[in-house]
Scaffold this motif. Structure first.
Motif, PDB file in Angstrom:
ATOM      1  N   LEU A  49     -10.055   7.047 -13.899  1.00 30.34           N
ATOM      2  CA  LEU A  49     -10.945   6.195 -13.109  1.00 30.34           C
ATOM      3  C   LEU A  49     -10.602   4.712 -13.169  1.00 30.34           C
ATOM      4  O   LEU A  49     -11.153   3.916 -12.406  1.00 30.34           O
ATOM      5  N   SER A  50      -9.695   4.326 -14.042  1.00 35.86           N
ATOM      6  CA  SER A  50      -9.357   2.909 -14.184  1.00 35.86           C
ATOM      7  C   SER A  50      -8.825   2.326 -12.880  1.00 35.86           C
ATOM      8  O   SER A  50      -8.066   2.973 -12.148  1.00 35.86           O
ATOM      9  N   ARG A  51      -9.204   1.097 -12.584  1.00 35.56           N
ATOM     10  CA  ARG A  51      -8.704   0.359 -11.425  1.00 35.56           C
ATOM     11  C   ARG A  51      -8.102  -0.980 -11.871  1.00 35.56           C
ATOM     12  O   ARG A  51      -7.977  -1.901 -11.080  1.00 35.56           O
ATOM     13  N   ARG A  52      -7.714  -1.057 -13.119  1.00 39.45           N
ATOM     14  CA  ARG A  52      -7.206  -2.314 -13.682  1.00 39.45           C
ATOM     15  C   ARG A  52      -5.694  -2.427 -13.608  1.00 39.45           C
ATOM     16  O   ARG A  52      -5.110  -3.355 -14.136  1.00 39.45           O
ATOM     17  N   GLY A  53      -5.052  -1.477 -12.955  1.00 40.70           N
ATOM     18  CA  GLY A  53      -3.607  -1.537 -12.802  1.00 40.70           C
ATOM     19  C   GLY A  53      -2.893  -0.625 -13.783  1.00 40.70           C
ATOM     20  O   GLY A  53      -3.443  -0.252 -14.827  1.00 40.70           O
ATOM     21  N   PRO A  54      -1.645  -0.253 -13.475  1.00 44.82           N
ATOM     22  CA  PRO A  54      -0.883   0.648 -14.344  1.00 44.82           C
ATOM     23  C   PRO A  54      -0.674   0.124 -15.757  1.00 44.82           C
ATOM     24  O   PRO A  54      -0.664   0.897 -16.714  1.00 44.82           O
ATOM     25  N   ASP A  55      -0.503  -1.191 -15.919  1.00 44.89           N
ATOM     26  CA  ASP A  55      -0.265  -1.734 -17.259  1.00 44.89           C
ATOM     27  C   ASP A  55      -1.437  -1.452 -18.191  1.00 44.89           C
ATOM     28  O   ASP A  55      -1.233  -1.143 -19.373  1.00 44.89           O
ATOM     29  N   ALA A  56      -2.660  -1.558 -17.654  1.00 51.27           N
ATOM     30  CA  ALA A  56      -3.840  -1.280 -18.475  1.00 51.27           C
ATOM     31  C   ALA A  56      -3.904   0.179 -18.882  1.00 51.27           C
ATOM     32  O   ALA A  56      -4.265   0.520 -20.020  1.00 51.27           O
ATOM     33  N   VAL A  57      -3.544   1.079 -17.958  1.00 50.44           N
ATOM     34  CA  VAL A  57      -3.538   2.508 -18.271  1.00 50.44           C
ATOM     35  C   VAL A  57      -2.506   2.808 -19.354  1.00 50.44           C
ATOM     36  O   VAL A  57      -2.771   3.544 -20.306  1.00 50.44           O
ATOM     37  N   PHE A  58      -1.325   2.207 -19.231  1.00 52.26           N
ATOM     38  CA  PHE A  58      -0.285   2.462 -20.226  1.00 52.26           C
ATOM     39  C   PHE A  58      -0.626   1.830 -21.572  1.00 52.26           C
ATOM     40  O   PHE A  58      -0.216   2.341 -22.616  1.00 52.26           O
ATOM     41  N   ALA A  59      -1.363   0.736 -21.566  1.00 48.53           N
ATOM     42  CA  ALA A  59      -1.820   0.159 -22.836  1.00 48.53           C
ATOM     43  C   ALA A  59      -2.766   1.128 -23.544  1.00 48.53           C
ATOM     44  O   ALA A  59      -2.696   1.298 -24.776  1.00 48.53           O
ATOM     45  N   PRO A  93       5.133   0.878 -17.961  1.00 44.56           N
ATOM     46  CA  PRO A  93       5.697   1.234 -16.659  1.00 44.56           C
ATOM     47  C   PRO A  93       6.616   0.118 -16.168  1.00 44.56           C
ATOM     48  O   PRO A  93       6.349  -1.065 -16.391  1.00 44.56           O
ATOM     49  N   VAL A  94       7.698   0.479 -15.509  1.00 41.50           N
ATOM     50  CA  VAL A  94       8.594  -0.486 -14.877  1.00 41.50           C
ATOM     51  C   VAL A  94       8.649  -0.149 -13.393  1.00 41.50           C
ATOM     52  O   VAL A  94       9.131   0.920 -13.013  1.00 41.50           O
ATOM     53  N   THR A  95       8.115  -1.028 -12.575  1.00 40.98           N
ATOM     54  CA  THR A  95       8.059  -0.787 -11.134  1.00 40.98           C
ATOM     55  C   THR A  95       9.307  -1.341 -10.472  1.00 40.98           C
ATOM     56  O   THR A  95       9.652  -2.510 -10.657  1.00 40.98           O
ATOM     57  N   LEU A  96       9.965  -0.484  -9.703  1.00 46.85           N
ATOM     58  CA  LEU A  96      11.191  -0.865  -9.013  1.00 46.85           C
ATOM     59  C   LEU A  96      10.924  -1.018  -7.515  1.00 46.85           C
ATOM     60  O   LEU A  96      10.083  -0.316  -6.954  1.00 46.85           O
TER      61      LEU A  96
END
Length: 262
Positions: free
Chosen positions: A210-220, A232-235
């Motif tokens: 449900l997070s909407r804070r961006g992928p970096d927050a999820v990976f943290a 995550p590394v976005t290309l």
């Protein structure tokens, strides 16, 4: 763990066959995806050429092919054979890291036929600039569909973004093994993100989904659960997310490369 740009990076290319068989290999009449012809070149050789022209230019390990099969797929390009010793990519990677392979390590796959040196260098630069133990490459859905609206990819909803994996992984330190071991246990659910999230417990699963804070927050959040820093590394390359997994992918990849090389 911020990487040293001058530090040598080992490379591992996953080229093992599926235990249950591969319909794509059956359709092409080959024993391994790595030898499928892509506009006049074996698929693995295209991956090896891209790696050799990038900063990750040490002779790569090829996991899952040996002998004549590897010689045919590599098409004369230097590489090192490594036998598969696990039941899937994660367990085979763990065995490799317990043997001759070490970190820092770039991992990709033999079906990444559209890989370019620019993709590799961009991924490595961003990965080494992070403090992560493990970096995972992604491309955003909007980037992919802007160039290739016809391609069908698997997308993960992470922090409000829709991302597709790029089959690029950077293991900066031995701590990355903690994540690989988790992935080994969850590998059968790789197409079902909800089941993977549920392994962390219902509350954490809800926060991930449900997070909407961006992928970096999820990976943290994932990093805290796994005990290792994952990022995550976005290309910005749509082709980085297009591998050869289905007959439709093979048609598209051949069209892209035929146009690129015309």
């Amino acid at each position: 763990m911020t990487g040293n740009p001058s530090q040598p990076v080992q490379v591992l290319v996953l080229a093992g066959a599926r235990a249950a068989g591969d319909p794509l290999c059956e359709a092409e009449g080959v024993a391994s995806k790595a030898v499928i012809d892509i506009v006049g070149q074996p698929m693995l050789s295209r991956v090896l050429r891209a790696l050799g022209a990038s900063r990750a230019n040490a002779p790569p390990w090829v996991l899952g092919l040996e002998g004549d099969a590897l010689a045919t797929a590599a098409d004369g390009i230097a590489c090192q054979p490594l036998a598969s010793q696990g039941r899937g990519p994660a367990s085979s990677l763990i065995r490799a890291l317990e043997g001759p392979v070490s970190t820092p390590l770039l991992v990709t796959t033999c079906d990444h036929a559209l890989l370019t040196p620019e993709m590799v260098d961009s991924f490595l630069a961003k990965s080494m600039a992070s403090d992560a133990d493990l970096c995972v490459g992604f491309a955003e859905r909007a980037v992919i569909e802007a160039d290739y609206p016809e391609t069908r990819r698997t997308y993960l909803r992470l922090g409000g973004a829709e991302l597709s994996g790029c089959n690029l992984f950077y293991l900066a330190s031995p701590e990355a093994l903690k994540v690989i071991r988790f992935w080994q246990s969850a590998e059968q659910d790789r197409k079902k993100p909800w089941r993977i999230a549920w392994r962390f417990g219902p509350l954490t699963a809800l926060r991930i989904v449900l997070s909407r804070r961006g992928p970096d927050a999820v990976f943290a959040l994932l990093s805290r659960q796994l005990g290792a820093r994952v990022s995550p590394v976005t290309l910005e390359f749509a082709e980085a997310a297009i591998d050869v997994d289905k007959p439709g992918d093979l048609v598209l990849v051949r069209e892209i490369l035929a146009a690129r090389e015309a």
